[in-house]
Structures are given as structure tokens and as C-alpha cells.
Design a protein around this motif. Structure first.
Motif, PDB file in Angstrom:
ATOM      1  N   HIS A 111      39.180 -13.995 -21.134  1.00  0.00           N
ATOM      2  CA  HIS A 111      38.606 -15.179 -21.780  1.00  0.00           C
ATOM      3  C   HIS A 111      39.609 -15.537 -22.878  1.00  0.00           C
ATOM      4  N   HIS A 154      38.000 -20.348 -23.480  1.00  0.00           N
ATOM      5  CA  HIS A 154      36.874 -20.372 -24.409  1.00  0.00           C
ATOM      6  C   HIS A 154      36.750 -21.768 -25.016  1.00  0.00           C
ATOM      7  N   ILE A 155      35.526 -22.320 -24.991  1.00  0.00           N
ATOM      8  CA  ILE A 155      35.299 -23.702 -25.464  1.00  0.00           C
ATOM      9  C   ILE A 155      36.478 -24.557 -24.989  1.00  0.00           C
TER      10      ILE A 155
END
Ligand SMILES: [Zn+2]
Length: 243
Positions: A111, A154-155
């Protein structure tokens, strides 16, 4: 186990409890779906679900979810951050938990938080992205014993969406994202919304964040507040002891 499959056609909300999650998986099974991996050579086809877990908050919750999935014969992909302030992959107990997740038959992936290296949504060069991502894949590989190839952002900034990279498998690449359905449990939004308002897609990627699912339903604000306090306490304790 007590959890029966849910009636997906009648589903208007989901409690973020591990039992509800198990029931959701059972209903996918009853609907005939199978679970597959992020493999560019074998993109998902009708009847397949790519189940992905972004571990933003808790390795313990990830392991609990992995055990449940194993009981149901479900395989999934767990994505870990190297830069999360709430957990440290170099701690032996965390490395052990991740190895346990692989032993349960699941895949491990990276991630990756672009904000560790670049400001907000500024798009870096493709070479720069590949260099930073492969660096992190190398570190994660050493921790878990085998180098992963898949990466979830991530985001995710818009520049990673619907894009393939040569050097690694992007979970947002077209075969796993725009060419199939995509659903996510982000921000516990299924608490008051049907996860599948238009019915079940033929094939889809499902993003589930293990840290949001507990033995009993805990609102996200409560989960985040507790972790924030715990993390601040650790940082304060560290500096306080330095005098
Ligand atoms: Zn994330």
C-alpha cells in the motif's frame, strides 16, 4: 458459524462487524462468485471478485479478517503501508502476523502513499514513481520473505487511476478497475447505504478496510480517535524520555 448469507437484493445498510462481513462473503459465494488475484496475465472475468484490503489502521484487524476468510475458503490481497504512523512492519510480531496471513493463503501487496514523497496531487515522472515504488516493494519483500508485485495507492491521486505501470501491478490498472465493477467500504459508507444499489456487477474489485470492521460495530470516528490518542501517546512518551 451463525452468519447466514445476506439477501443482497434487499440490503440497505451493513453494520461494520466481522460477522456481517462474513455474511456478505457467504452471499457472494451463494451468488456463485469465486475470488481471484491481481494477475495481469489472468484478468478477472465474469463471476470473479478481486478482494483487496488496504491496511490503513491495524494489522491485528487484518489478521482477524484473514482468518475468517480462510474459514470460508476465500482468498484476498492484503496491502500494507511502510509509512503508517499507527503500525511498524519491522516489529517482529507484525512481521509474524503478515507471514501468518500468507500462510492462510492470501496475497501480500504494497500500500503506497504518494504523499510520503510528493506534494499533494502533483504528478511526478513515471521513472520517479517506479523508483520509489520498487524501493518499497524491495523492503516489503525482505520483511515478508517474498517480493510482492501488486501495489495499491493510498488515497489515490487521480494520476494513478486507470493507469498501468511496467514495473509493477497497479490495482487501479484498467483490467482491475475500469473494465470491471469497483466497490469500496471507505469511511464506513455502507452504514447507511446499499453497497450494491445497481445489483451485483458481473465481475468486480471489492476494497474492504479491515480496521473498520470489529467484533461489534464501532463508528469510524471512535476507531480513529482511539488510534490517534495511542499514537500521540507513543510520540509524546518518546520525546518526554529524552528530557
Ligand atoms: Zn489506504
Amino acid at each position: 458459524m451463525t452468519e447466514s448469507p445476506l439477501d443482497l437484493a434487499e440490503l440497505s445498510s451493513v453494520e461494520y462487524r466481522l460477522d456481517s462481513y462474513t455474511a456478505l462473503l457467504r452471499s457472494f459465494r451463494s451468488a456463485g462468485y469465486t475470488f481471484s488475484r491481481f494477475d495481469p496475465a489472468d484478468p478477472p472475468e465474469t463471476g470473479e471478485i478481486l478482494l483487496r484490503h488496504d491496511v490503513d489502521l491495524s494489522i491485528g484487524r487484518a489478521l482477524a479478517m484473514a482468518e475468517r476468510e480462510r474459514e470460508l475458503g476465500v482468498r484476498s490481497t492484503y496491502c500494507f503501508l511502510l509509512s503508517a504512523p499507527v503500525y511498524d512492519l519491522t516489529r517482529p510480531q507484525n512481521a509474524r502476523a503478515i507471514r501468518r496471513i500468507t500462510k492462510l493463503g492470501h496475497d501480500i501487496a504494497l500500500h503506497f502513499d504518494t504523499r510520503t514523497y510528493w506534494v499533494a496531487d502533483d504528478e511526478p515522472s513515471a521513472e520517479s514513481v517506479a523508483a520509489k515504488v520498487t524501493d518499497e516493494l524491495d523492503v516489503l519483500g525482505r520483511l515478508v520473505g517474498e517480493e510482492p508485485s501488486a501495489v495499491s495507492f493510498h488515497i489515490p491521486p487521480s494520476w494513478v487511476l486507470d493507469r498501468s505501470f511496467e514495473e509493477f501491478t497497479n490495482t487501479y490498472a484498467p483490467p482491475f478497475f475500469s473494465r470491471i465493477g469497483y466497490r469500496s467500504d471507505s469511511s464506513q459508507k455502507w452504514t447507511d447505504a446499499d453497497p450494491f444499489p445497481d445489483g451485483l456487477p458481473d465481475a468486480f474489485q471489492l476494497l474492504v478496510h479491515p480496521g473498520l470492521w470489529n467484533a461489534t460495530h464501532r463508528p469510524m470516528a471512535e476507531i480513529v480517535d482511539a488510534l490517534r490518542q495511542q499514537t500521540h501517546g507513543q510520540v509524546d512518551g518518546y520525546f518526554d524520555r529524552l528530557g
